[in-house]
Design a protein around this motif. Structure first.
Motif, PDB file in Angstrom:
ATOM      1  N   GLN A 123       0.805  -1.217   0.000  1.00 17.76           N
ATOM      2  CA  GLN A 123       0.000   0.000   0.000  1.00 17.76           C
ATOM      3  C   GLN A 123       0.842   1.272   0.000  1.00 17.76           C
ATOM      4  O   GLN A 123       0.310   2.352  -0.274  1.00 17.76           O
ATOM      5  N   ARG A 124       2.142   1.152   0.307  1.00 18.13           N
ATOM      6  CA  ARG A 124       2.981   2.345   0.377  1.00 18.13           C
ATOM      7  C   ARG A 124       3.158   2.956  -1.002  1.00 18.13           C
ATOM      8  O   ARG A 124       3.360   2.260  -1.987  1.00 18.13           O
ATOM      9  N   LYS A 125       3.113   4.284  -1.048  1.00 14.97           N
ATOM     10  CA  LYS A 125       3.257   4.980  -2.316  1.00 14.97           C
ATOM     11  C   LYS A 125       3.723   6.405  -2.059  1.00 14.97           C
ATOM     12  O   LYS A 125       3.224   7.084  -1.168  1.00 14.97           O
ATOM     13  N   ILE A 126       4.700   6.848  -2.857  1.00 11.56           N
ATOM     14  CA  ILE A 126       5.191   8.219  -2.774  1.00 11.56           C
ATOM     15  C   ILE A 126       4.432   9.062  -3.790  1.00 11.56           C
ATOM     16  O   ILE A 126       4.446   8.774  -4.982  1.00 11.56           O
ATOM     17  N   SER A 127       3.764  10.100  -3.313  1.00  9.87           N
ATOM     18  CA  SER A 127       2.992  10.956  -4.207  1.00  9.87           C
ATOM     19  C   SER A 127       3.929  11.822  -5.043  1.00  9.87           C
ATOM     20  O   SER A 127       5.128  11.926  -4.780  1.00  9.87           O
ATOM     21  N   GLU A 128       3.369  12.477  -6.059  1.00  7.55           N
ATOM     22  CA  GLU A 128       4.172  13.344  -6.921  1.00  7.55           C
ATOM     23  C   GLU A 128       4.764  14.514  -6.137  1.00  7.55           C
ATOM     24  O   GLU A 128       5.924  14.886  -6.354  1.00  7.55           O
ATOM     25  N   PHE A 129       3.987  15.075  -5.225  1.00  4.99           N
ATOM     26  CA  PHE A 129       4.492  16.188  -4.420  1.00  4.99           C
ATOM     27  C   PHE A 129       5.599  15.725  -3.482  1.00  4.99           C
ATOM     28  O   PHE A 129       6.615  16.412  -3.307  1.00  4.99           O
ATOM     29  N   GLN A 130       5.410  14.549  -2.863  1.00  7.24           N
ATOM     30  CA  GLN A 130       6.443  14.009  -1.987  1.00  7.24           C
ATOM     31  C   GLN A 130       7.712  13.686  -2.774  1.00  7.24           C
ATOM     32  O   GLN A 130       8.825  13.921  -2.292  1.00  7.24           O
ATOM     33  N   ALA A 131       7.560  13.161  -3.993  1.00  8.19           N
ATOM     34  CA  ALA A 131       8.723  12.880  -4.829  1.00  8.19           C
ATOM     35  C   ALA A 131       9.484  14.145  -5.155  1.00  8.19           C
ATOM     36  O   ALA A 131      10.725  14.175  -5.156  1.00  8.19           O
ATOM     37  N   PHE A 132       8.751  15.227  -5.410  1.00  9.15           N
ATOM     38  CA  PHE A 132       9.391  16.526  -5.691  1.00  9.15           C
ATOM     39  C   PHE A 132      10.185  17.000  -4.480  1.00  9.15           C
ATOM     40  O   PHE A 132      11.323  17.492  -4.614  1.00  9.15           O
ATOM     41  N   GLU A 133       9.611  16.875  -3.275  1.00 11.57           N
ATOM     42  CA  GLU A 133      10.311  17.309  -2.070  1.00 11.57           C
ATOM     43  C   GLU A 133      11.547  16.462  -1.808  1.00 11.57           C
ATOM     44  O   GLU A 133      12.594  16.976  -1.392  1.00 11.57           O
ATOM     45  N   ILE A 134      11.462  15.153  -2.035  1.00 14.87           N
ATOM     46  CA  ILE A 134      12.607  14.263  -1.824  1.00 14.87           C
ATOM     47  C   ILE A 134      13.749  14.637  -2.759  1.00 14.87           C
ATOM     48  O   ILE A 134      14.917  14.728  -2.350  1.00 14.87           O
ATOM     49  N   GLU A 135      13.424  14.855  -4.031  1.00 12.96           N
ATOM     50  CA  GLU A 135      14.463  15.181  -5.011  1.00 12.96           C
ATOM     51  C   GLU A 135      15.028  16.578  -4.772  1.00 12.96           C
ATOM     52  O   GLU A 135      16.235  16.805  -4.963  1.00 12.96           O
ATOM     53  N   ALA A 136      14.191  17.517  -4.348  1.00 15.08           N
ATOM     54  CA  ALA A 136      14.670  18.871  -4.068  1.00 15.08           C
ATOM     55  C   ALA A 136      15.636  18.866  -2.891  1.00 15.08           C
ATOM     56  O   ALA A 136      16.666  19.551  -2.911  1.00 15.08           O
ATOM     57  N   ALA A 137      15.326  18.087  -1.852  1.00 13.04           N
ATOM     58  CA  ALA A 137      16.232  17.986  -0.707  1.00 13.04           C
ATOM     59  C   ALA A 137      17.552  17.342  -1.108  1.00 13.04           C
ATOM     60  O   ALA A 137      18.628  17.769  -0.683  1.00 13.04           O
ATOM     61  N   ASP A 138      17.485  16.320  -1.957  1.00 14.00           N
ATOM     62  CA  ASP A 138      18.706  15.654  -2.411  1.00 14.00           C
ATOM     63  C   ASP A 138      19.556  16.591  -3.257  1.00 14.00           C
ATOM     64  O   ASP A 138      20.790  16.623  -3.122  1.00 14.00           O
TER      65      ASP A 138
END
Length: 331
Positions: A123-138
């Motif tokens: 059931q786990r899933k990374i949303s598009e907004f969460q993916a953007f935040e993860i990549e921006a932090a990286d």
């Protein structure tokens, strides 16, 4: 379709494909509170259609004997309880759809609470907004652990986030693999030129990219492809890598593609000075692409070329001198 059905799976229900049936079983497990797994998927050798399949609870079966007897770096709890919950389907020849022929919905273990169901593996899933935040932090140089802790605080705890630290790391790994797409292919769709620059290299170039050295003499692979590296120095005179390339050849076209790709990866910012060796094609490409940069020749390469071209002449003179001395001794 299965999206309209919010109830339990029942014998006689039809699905157009095994993928549709799997999505239904996974969604049902998420609503009830158990993780799911595929048991088997039989495919016809004649037309490639799925003839039968079975989806089970993730706790189905037993752990194999001896599978965990060796010492583990990280202990993993026993989860297999031989749970019998399952959904079996068989291909109906008339409708060519998969029909549920067997269903067991009872579990022999505790189910997840509604507050934690979204954290199950299925059931786990990374949303598009969460993916953007993860990549921006990286891209900003924030370490994955610190970025994950910040994300959990913003939503009030890890239970509200919807993904785990492992999902965070896996997403970054997929991102870095996508970054390798800076490649050029030939007419047979084989990779001929590859350029790579990660977030750390881009950040270093933004700070220390005024002077760049490009060199293709570090080494080659087993197919004798030249390997080039863009280098620079920080304020402590430590070497920083701004990008790397595996090239098909050292022609003008390849160098122009590489230099343009390098600028594209660094938002078009040109260095003030770039040092290269005395390669003619490389020099032409530098003039065409790095139009705002001063092009200098590295003294190391000049000395290497001098030794390369002058040493045979010096050796011949020494050989001739030795022959004369030997002749004089004979006289």
């Amino acid at each position: 379709g299965w999206c309209a059905m919010k109830g339990m799976p029942q014998v006689g229900m039809f699905f157009e494909s095994s993928e549709e049936a799997w999505l239904f079983w996974r969604a049902y497990g998420g609503r009830v509170g158990f993780d799911v797994r595929k048991r088997y998927n039989n495919v016809s050798k004649f037309d490639g259609k799925v003839t039968s399949c079975r989806f089970v609870c993730a706790n189905e079966g037993h752990r194999k004997k001896g599978q965990r007897e060796f010492i583990q770096k990280c202990f993993r709890a026993q989860t297999r309880t031989d749970c019998k919950a399952r959904m079996s389907l068989t291909l109906d020849q008339e409708s060519e759809n998969l029909e549920i022929t067997d269903v067991v919905l009872e579990h022999n273990h505790l189910l997840h609470l509604p507050q934690t169901r979204h954290l199950m593996a299925s059931q786990r899933k990374i949303s598009e907004f969460q993916a953007f935040e993860i990549e921006a932090a990286d891209d900003s140089g924030i370490r994955p652990q610190a970025a994950y802790e910040l994300a959990t605080r913003q939503v009030g705890g890890p239970l509200n986030l919807g993904y785990t630290p492992r999902d965070h790391r896996n997403h970054l790994q997929s991102k870095r693999q996508r970054e390798l797409a800076f490649g050029q292919a030939d007419c047979e769709e084989n990779i001929s030129n590859i350029f790579w620059a990660d977030a750390k290299m881009m950040l270093d170039y933004a700070h220390f990219g005024d002077v760049v050295t490009f060199d293709t003499t570090f080494g080659t692979n087993k197919e004798y492809r030249p390997f080039g590296v863009f280098l620079g120095l920080n304020q402590f005179r430590e070497t920083k890598v701004f990008g790397a390339a595996l090239m098909f050849d050292e022609t003008l076209a390849s160098f122009k593609w590489l230099f343009k790709t390098f600028l594209g990866a660094h938002n078009g910012r040109q260095p003030r000075t770039i040092y290269t060796d005395q390669d003619y094609a490389m020099g032409r490409a530098v003039e065409d692409v790095f139009t705002e940069a001063y092009h200098g020749l590295c003294t190391f390469h000049i000395m290497q070329n001098a030794v390369k071209h002058l040493s045979p002449i010096k050796g011949e003179d020494e050989d001739e001198g030795e022959e004369k001395e030997e002749g004089e001794d004979k006289d």
